[in-house]
Scaffold this active site. Structure first.
Site, PDB file in Angstrom:
ATOM      1  N   ASP A  87      51.179  46.348  35.260  1.00 45.56           N
ATOM      2  CA  ASP A  87      49.999  46.917  34.599  1.00 45.56           C
ATOM      3  C   ASP A  87      50.483  47.830  33.483  1.00 45.56           C
ATOM      4  OD1 ASP A  87      48.043  45.689  36.187  1.00 45.56           O
ATOM      5  OD2 ASP A  87      48.107  47.282  37.679  1.00 45.56           O
TER       6      ASP A  87
ATOM      7  N   ASP B   9      43.876  41.006  34.124  1.00 49.56           N
ATOM      8  CA  ASP B   9      42.714  41.682  34.719  1.00 49.56           C
ATOM      9  C   ASP B   9      41.500  41.587  33.803  1.00 49.56           C
ATOM     10  OD1 ASP B   9      44.388  42.457  36.827  1.00 49.56           O
ATOM     11  OD2 ASP B   9      44.805  44.409  35.937  1.00 49.56           O
TER      12      ASP B   9
END
Length: 164
Positions: free
Chosen positions: A125, A143
């Site tokens: 991330d 995402d």
């Protein structure tokens, strides 16, 4: 073979694009930022100071770190989800272009994060938003694809069917 794939061309094209953008952006982050950089840490890249940073985090859980430490379970769940979408592609209406766009975004995001789980043992991330004292959970391109795909599919399902 081409005749069987052609009706799903938009799904496959969009999924491939999401996977490419996701993996390319993560490769750039992994190559340039030390692992576990966050917020205003040294090494983080401020895009808009106090609001948006590029960081390098690892998530062994799902969205918002749910099921933390269960990366391989989540990898198996992702693979099963892709399998289920394939098996029920007709029932899901995947020949419709708008539905293909939704599932292309969704499947591309699933494959992007699944690739990370298999390669790194966690999802990479790197997009980090801060709103005053609140820090939004760090996320990535995959995402975004998953959320946009699900949102678009929900909007499609709420539309009134056309009157013939």
């Amino acid at each position: 073979m081409i005749k069987r794939i052609f009706p799903y061309r938009w799904l496959l094209l969009i999924a491939a694009l999401v996977v490419f953008l996701d993996q390319a952006s993560k490769a750039w982050i992994v190559a340039r930022l030390p692992y576990d950089t966050y917020g205003e840490d040294e090494g983080a890249i401020p895009v808009v100071r106090g609001f948006l940073y590029l960081v390098h985090r690892g998530n062994t859980g799902a969205a918002w770190s749910l099921f933390l430490g269960r990366s391989m379970f989540l990898a198996a769940l992702a693979a099963a989800t892709l399998g289920a979408i394939f098996v029920w592609r007709r029932a899901l209406g995947l020949r419709a272009t708008c539905t293909q766009v939704s599932f292309g975004l969704l499947c591309g995001g699933i494959v992007g994060n699944l690739t990370d789980r298999l390669r790194h043992g966690h999802v990479v991330d790197f997009i980090d938003f801060h709103f005053g004292r609140y820090s939004y959970p760090t996320f990535n391109v995959a995402d975004c694809g998953i959320c946009a795909g699900v949102g678009l599919y929900l909007l499609q399902s709420l539309r009134k069917p056309r009157q013939g």
